[in-house]
Design a protein around this motif. Sequence first.
Motif, PDB file in Angstrom:
ATOM      1  N   HIS A 261       0.836  -1.200   0.000  1.00 21.33           N
ATOM      2  CA  HIS A 261       0.000   0.000   0.000  1.00 21.33           C
ATOM      3  C   HIS A 261       0.865   1.242   0.000  1.00 21.33           C
ATOM      4  O   HIS A 261       0.641   2.173  -0.765  1.00 21.33           O
ATOM      5  N   THR A 262       1.885   1.238   0.872  1.00 20.49           N
ATOM      6  CA  THR A 262       2.705   2.435   1.004  1.00 20.49           C
ATOM      7  C   THR A 262       3.458   2.701  -0.287  1.00 20.49           C
ATOM      8  O   THR A 262       3.649   3.845  -0.681  1.00 20.49           O
ATOM      9  N   GLU A 263       3.889   1.632  -0.944  1.00 20.81           N
ATOM     10  CA  GLU A 263       4.595   1.835  -2.220  1.00 20.81           C
ATOM     11  C   GLU A 263       3.688   2.506  -3.232  1.00 20.81           C
ATOM     12  O   GLU A 263       4.098   3.422  -3.945  1.00 20.81           O
ATOM     13  N   ILE A 264       2.446   2.037  -3.273  1.00 17.56           N
ATOM     14  CA  ILE A 264       1.496   2.625  -4.217  1.00 17.56           C
ATOM     15  C   ILE A 264       1.287   4.098  -3.862  1.00 17.56           C
ATOM     16  O   ILE A 264       1.312   4.982  -4.726  1.00 17.56           O
ATOM     17  N   ILE A 265       1.154   4.359  -2.561  1.00 17.88           N
ATOM     18  CA  ILE A 265       0.937   5.742  -2.133  1.00 17.88           C
ATOM     19  C   ILE A 265       2.136   6.605  -2.530  1.00 17.88           C
ATOM     20  O   ILE A 265       1.972   7.683  -3.105  1.00 17.88           O
ATOM     21  N   SER A 266       3.356   6.099  -2.274  1.00 26.80           N
ATOM     22  CA  SER A 266       4.552   6.883  -2.616  1.00 26.80           C
ATOM     23  C   SER A 266       4.581   7.217  -4.094  1.00 26.80           C
ATOM     24  O   SER A 266       4.874   8.342  -4.489  1.00 26.80           O
ATOM     25  N   LYS A 267       4.287   6.221  -4.925  1.00 26.59           N
ATOM     26  CA  LYS A 267       4.315   6.462  -6.377  1.00 26.59           C
ATOM     27  C   LYS A 267       3.260   7.493  -6.760  1.00 26.59           C
ATOM     28  O   LYS A 267       3.483   8.357  -7.600  1.00 26.59           O
ATOM     29  N   THR A 268       2.071   7.377  -6.135  1.00 27.15           N
ATOM     30  CA  THR A 268       1.006   8.316  -6.450  1.00 27.15           C
ATOM     31  C   THR A 268       1.409   9.730  -6.040  1.00 27.15           C
ATOM     32  O   THR A 268       1.203  10.689  -6.780  1.00 27.15           O
ATOM     33  N   VAL A 269       2.002   9.818  -4.842  1.00 30.70           N
ATOM     34  CA  VAL A 269       2.441  11.130  -4.352  1.00 30.70           C
ATOM     35  C   VAL A 269       3.460  11.726  -5.319  1.00 30.70           C
ATOM     36  O   VAL A 269       3.374  12.899  -5.702  1.00 30.70           O
ATOM     37  N   ASP A 270       4.424  10.896  -5.768  1.00 38.09           N
ATOM     38  CA  ASP A 270       5.434  11.396  -6.715  1.00 38.09           C
ATOM     39  C   ASP A 270       4.773  11.919  -7.983  1.00 38.09           C
ATOM     40  O   ASP A 270       5.148  12.973  -8.495  1.00 38.09           O
ATOM     41  N   SER A 271       3.779  11.192  -8.474  1.00 38.77           N
ATOM     42  CA  SER A 271       3.220  11.655  -9.743  1.00 38.77           C
ATOM     43  C   SER A 271       2.338  12.890  -9.537  1.00 38.77           C
ATOM     44  O   SER A 271       2.255  13.742 -10.406  1.00 38.77           O
ATOM     45  N   LEU A 272       1.710  12.983  -8.350  1.00 36.63           N
ATOM     46  CA  LEU A 272       0.967  14.223  -8.061  1.00 36.63           C
ATOM     47  C   LEU A 272       1.918  15.410  -8.033  1.00 36.63           C
ATOM     48  O   LEU A 272       1.627  16.479  -8.578  1.00 36.63           O
ATOM     49  N   LYS A 273       3.088  15.188  -7.391  1.00 37.17           N
ATOM     50  CA  LYS A 273       4.072  16.280  -7.322  1.00 37.17           C
ATOM     51  C   LYS A 273       4.575  16.641  -8.716  1.00 37.17           C
ATOM     52  O   LYS A 273       4.795  17.811  -9.020  1.00 37.17           O
TER      53      LYS A 273
END
Length: 393
Positions: free
Chosen positions: A362-374
């Motif tokens: 889950h956290t990996e998915i969140i990190s990737k999502t956060v990166d792409s939002l940024k």
Amino acid sequence: MDNQQKKRQIIHVDMDAFYASVEQRDNPDLQGKPVVVGGNPKSRGVASTCSYEARRFGIRSAMPLAEAQRRCPQAIFLPVNMAKYQEVSTQIHRIFEDYTPIIEPISLDEAFLDVTNSLSLFGSSEIIASEIKQRIKTELQLTASVGIASNKYLAKIASDIRKPDGFFKITDEEIDDFLDPLPVERIWGVGPKTAEQLHNRKIKTIRDLKGMEKHYLIQVFGSLGSQLYYLARGIDNRPVEPIREIKSIGRETTFPEDLADHDVLKTFILDLIVDVGRNLRAKSLKARTITLKIRYTDFRTVSRSKTIDFYTDLDKDIAREAYLLLDGLRLTQPIRLLGVSVHNLSGEMTQPSLFDTEDKNHTEIISKTVDSLKDRFGEDSITFARLLKDRRK
Ligand code: TTP
Ligand code: MG
């Protein structure tokens, strides 16, 4: 040199005032003006770089920002927008890849290209170098300086000689005429200390250096002496090494005022980790060792490391270990500088931890999502709650 060896054709590309040029490109109001990238001049930070307009005032990379402002009060100071420069760097690399697979990046804005095997396809190293320059200009609206020669050392000197927007080739016949009058400081690897030692022996130019016996140089400078002997003659056999292994990724910050509050320090740590984690993920790397570095008011510097039993690229794993390292330090004084770095890197598929595997996914998915939002909405678009209720002001 081995005469059997095929003559290489090396291009060195170095972007002009890189961070500052990207900022000027993206904001027309900044064009033609002295721009310093590095942060607020009221902070104790240093300039990362500055536009050529700012260089006329004597501003240079690594100069304290306050000093830069003193030299040029009208200069515009901007924060470092690493994610943006990283992205531009990737775009530049895509251009390089159209000309050769043998690319050795030295930093975000600098690379060596071995184009020896591309000559039959493109005609000549000059054609390749000018096409690269032209494409950087038209596709990215930025200027680069290029140097061409038969080795890395000469190509690097060549790219610097006509900066900015430079284009310079050194043919083998021209090596001596070109090198002889240059000051020894031009030699790659000769820093201020070596330069001073050379000056003390009346060796000011490369011509002076060539007058020295090899055994004398080795006696005085050790292994560097042998390098100096060859570099003075334009000889450098180091190959262009396509993938340079990244050994560590780190960030550090000097505080506006020395700090002792653990909670505030943790907020700074997290701030650094957000950058480190993003950098790791951008490079598809994971790390096992986390290092925390602190510098006390009296400049004493301490670092502590922890190696964990799995590879990670997640901010929360790095933060947990960095916080533990901070808690384990008995702070004897307030702190002026804080740094976080990760080592023991791996780019391969990594073993998940035996624990909390599901949570990790889950956290990996969140990190990737956060990166792409940024990537889409900017660095401040989303962040940790701790950084939102930031008590540091
Ligand atoms: P450089 O290529 O050394 O400098 P530059 O591209 O700004 O200017 P030029 O090449 O035209 O002389 O470094 C590339 C980038 O690396 C620079 O834009 C900012 C960053 N950098 C730092 O953050 N700190 C430094 O001390 C240096 C030298 C560069
Ligand atoms: Mg540059």
